[in-house]
Write a protein that holds these residues in place. Structure first.
Motif, PDB file in Angstrom:
ATOM      1  N   ARG A 177       0.722  -1.359  -0.048  1.00 15.40           N
ATOM      2  CA  ARG A 177       0.027   0.065  -0.050  1.00 15.40           C
ATOM      3  C   ARG A 177       1.053   1.206  -0.105  1.00 15.40           C
ATOM      4  O   ARG A 177       0.637   2.206  -0.749  1.00 15.40           O
ATOM      5  CB  ARG A 177      -0.974   0.071   1.386  1.00 15.40           C
ATOM      6  CG  ARG A 177      -2.090  -0.758   1.379  1.00 15.40           C
ATOM      7  CD  ARG A 177      -2.989  -0.819   2.217  1.00 15.40           C
ATOM      8  NE  ARG A 177      -4.127  -1.643   2.205  1.00 15.40           N
ATOM      9  CZ  ARG A 177      -4.318  -2.789   2.753  1.00 15.40           C
ATOM     10  NH1 ARG A 177      -3.029  -3.282   3.607  1.00 15.40           N
ATOM     11  NH2 ARG A 177      -5.209  -3.661   2.723  1.00 15.40           N
ATOM     12  N   ASP A 285      -5.844  -2.350  -2.908  1.00 20.45           N
ATOM     13  CA  ASP A 285      -6.865  -2.792  -1.914  1.00 20.45           C
ATOM     14  C   ASP A 285      -7.441  -3.994  -2.220  1.00 20.45           C
ATOM     15  O   ASP A 285      -7.610  -4.803  -1.278  1.00 20.45           O
ATOM     16  CB  ASP A 285      -7.333  -1.885  -1.604  1.00 20.45           C
ATOM     17  CG  ASP A 285      -6.524  -0.623  -0.760  1.00 20.45           C
ATOM     18  OD1 ASP A 285      -5.510  -0.769  -0.393  1.00 20.45           O
ATOM     19  OD2 ASP A 285      -7.108   0.675  -0.689  1.00 20.45           O
ATOM     20  N   THR A 286      -8.324  -4.083  -3.204  1.00 23.02           N
ATOM     21  CA  THR A 286      -9.069  -5.252  -3.624  1.00 23.02           C
ATOM     22  C   THR A 286      -8.274  -6.421  -3.679  1.00 23.02           C
ATOM     23  O   THR A 286      -8.594  -7.592  -3.364  1.00 23.02           O
ATOM     24  CB  THR A 286      -9.682  -4.986  -5.192  1.00 23.02           C
ATOM     25  OG1 THR A 286     -10.563  -3.782  -4.931  1.00 23.02           O
ATOM     26  CG2 THR A 286     -10.706  -6.053  -5.454  1.00 23.02           C
ATOM     27  N   VAL A 289      -7.402  -7.761  -0.125  1.00 24.88           N
ATOM     28  CA  VAL A 289      -8.540  -8.246   0.410  1.00 24.88           C
ATOM     29  C   VAL A 289      -8.509  -9.638  -0.391  1.00 24.88           C
ATOM     30  O   VAL A 289      -8.941 -10.645   0.786  1.00 24.88           O
ATOM     31  CB  VAL A 289      -9.883  -7.416   0.303  1.00 24.88           C
ATOM     32  CG1 VAL A 289     -11.041  -8.162   0.644  1.00 24.88           C
ATOM     33  CG2 VAL A 289      -9.433  -6.310   1.217  1.00 24.88           C
ATOM     34  N   THR A 290      -8.848  -9.865  -1.492  1.00 20.13           N
ATOM     35  CA  THR A 290      -9.178 -11.008  -2.146  1.00 20.13           C
ATOM     36  C   THR A 290      -8.119 -12.354  -1.671  1.00 20.13           C
ATOM     37  O   THR A 290      -8.576 -13.295  -1.563  1.00 20.13           O
ATOM     38  CB  THR A 290      -9.071 -10.861  -3.676  1.00 20.13           C
ATOM     39  OG1 THR A 290     -10.072  -9.939  -4.044  1.00 20.13           O
ATOM     40  CG2 THR A 290      -9.284 -12.192  -4.577  1.00 20.13           C
ATOM     41  N   ASN A 292      -6.632 -12.787   0.531  1.00 20.15           N
ATOM     42  CA  ASN A 292      -6.927 -13.477   2.066  1.00 20.15           C
ATOM     43  C   ASN A 292      -8.218 -13.898   2.202  1.00 20.15           C
ATOM     44  O   ASN A 292      -8.661 -14.231   3.514  1.00 20.15           O
ATOM     45  CB  ASN A 292      -6.568 -12.255   3.008  1.00 20.15           C
ATOM     46  CG  ASN A 292      -4.908 -12.035   3.201  1.00 20.15           C
ATOM     47  OD1 ASN A 292      -4.246 -12.866   3.047  1.00 20.15           O
ATOM     48  ND2 ASN A 292      -4.632 -10.737   3.063  1.00 20.15           N
ATOM     49  N   ASP A 293      -9.096 -13.867   1.308  1.00 18.80           N
ATOM     50  CA  ASP A 293     -10.330 -14.571   1.394  1.00 18.80           C
ATOM     51  C   ASP A 293     -10.529 -15.896   0.408  1.00 18.80           C
ATOM     52  O   ASP A 293     -10.623 -15.470  -0.772  1.00 18.80           O
ATOM     53  CB  ASP A 293     -11.413 -13.364   0.822  1.00 18.80           C
ATOM     54  CG  ASP A 293     -12.741 -13.698   0.947  1.00 18.80           C
ATOM     55  OD1 ASP A 293     -13.355 -14.777   0.923  1.00 18.80           O
ATOM     56  OD2 ASP A 293     -13.772 -12.735   1.252  1.00 18.80           O
TER      57      ASP A 293
END
Length: 354
Positions: A177, A285-286, A289-290, A292-293
């Motif tokens: 980031r 950012d997307t 997040v992705t 780790n999902d």
């Protein structure tokens, strides 16, 4: 004769032919032919397909320039593209005398501070050559890495790899980031990846942030997962090289005495490449997040591996076979669906020479 043995011999013959070409063509485009030949072979291409592809691709390449140079102090030749032939000949001789393992253990740490060479293609060529078990192509890969050496730090020389580096302080997500905090007055919209990387390395904050990545035994795997996730979601051309170069560095890992140090040098080039990729904050950012999902990763589109391999072998694209090969290898290493999605994206995205 066993089919696989015959095909391997066919690959070796094609790679032998690659010794006649210069490392770059058309004012700075990297020769992808040896990497593509190995990728296609690994994905199941026939010898006739390899020969057909090599004949077609070679029409764009330039003959190797034979420029005599003293390679006694080969480190002094890093960054000199005119030294490619001399360096290749030197590495061929050293491998013949000392063996592949000894040469790799000596050369790799000295090359890592310039790992972005040729938009990571020196590193990537070495990874393919090692997997192909072709010493001539390994010599070419090392030579290109050295000749196109891309130091991005103020004092990235041979002694730097032995000097204690600043203590890292950021995890991968935070570090990634922070890439968007870099600012530079130089032209960052140049067409070549390496030129944009060099421009971003001139940012005042770059030297501190580049070495701020906290590393452990899993960092290189996590970098590969992040790159694959970003690529699967964006099809970004520069990020594709992050996937294939991370795979190559993982493959070369056994020849590094200090993998964490190698990962940190890789991070220096990666930081510049992240900015050179022109990614938005939202894309970063997307993807963070992705990755780790598990459900989000599983929702990324994928095609069957056999279809991806067949399509990559048939493709005339400069990168299709490479991204499918590396993504499949990474998937086999870690079992992460992000790599399957990256391979699928690779067959959906048309690329360009680089």
């Amino acid at each position: 004769m066993d089919y696989l043995l015959a095909t391997s011999q066919g690959l070796a013959r094609q790679l032998d032919g690659c010794m006649a070409h210069d490392a770059e063509y058309n004012h700075g485009l990297s020769d992808h032919l040896p990497m593509l030949l190995h990728s296609m072979h690994a994905l199941g291409a026939t010898e006739s397909r390899l020969q057909e592809y090599a004949s077609s691709y070679a029409t764009r390449l330039e003959p190797r320039r034979v420029i005599p140079m003293d390679t006694g102090d080969w480190l002094a030749l890093r960054g000199q593209l005119d030294a490619y032939h001399a360096l290749s000949a030197m590495f061929v001789q050293r491998i013949a005398v000392a063996g592949r393992d000894s040469v790799l253990r000596d050369a790799l740490p000295r090359l890592m501070p310039g790992v972005g060479a040729g938009a990571f293609h020196g590193l990537i060529r070495c990874g393919h050559a090692l997997a192909a078990r072709h010493d001539g192509e390994l010599a070419n890969g090392l030579a290109y890495w050295a000749a196109a050496w891309l130091p991005l730090m103020p004092s990235a020389d041979a002694d730097e790899v032995r000097r204690p580096l600043p203590s890292p302080s950021l995890d991968l997500a935070s570090w990634t980031r922070c890439a968007h905090d870099l600012r530079t007055a130089l032209d960052t919209e140049q067409p070549r990846i390496t030129l944009r990387m060099k421009a971003w390395s001139a940012a005042p904050q770059f030297p501190v942030l580049a070495f701020a990545l906290r590393t452990n035994d899993d960092t290189l795997r996590d970098i590969a997962r992040l790159a694959a996730t970003v690529y699967a979601q964006t099809g970004n051309f520069t990020v594709m090289h992050m996937v294939t170069s991370a795979h190559a560095l993982l493959a070369l890992g056994p020849w590094f005495d200090d993998v964490k140090l190698a990962t940190r040098w890789f991070g220096v080039a990666l930081l510049a490449a992240l900015r050179a990729a022109r990614l938005t904050r939202q894309q970063i950012d997307t993807s963070l997040v992705t990755m780790n999902d598990a459900d989000a990763i599983s929702a990324l589109p994928v095609l069957p591996w056999n279809e991806l391999a067949a399509a990559a072998i048939a493709s005339g694209d400069d990168h299709a076979a490479k991204i499918v090969y590396s993504s499949r290898a990474l998937f086999e290493m870690f079992g992460d669906a992000a790599f399957h999605a990256a391979a699928t994206q690779g067959m959906l995205t048309q690329t360009r020479p680089d």
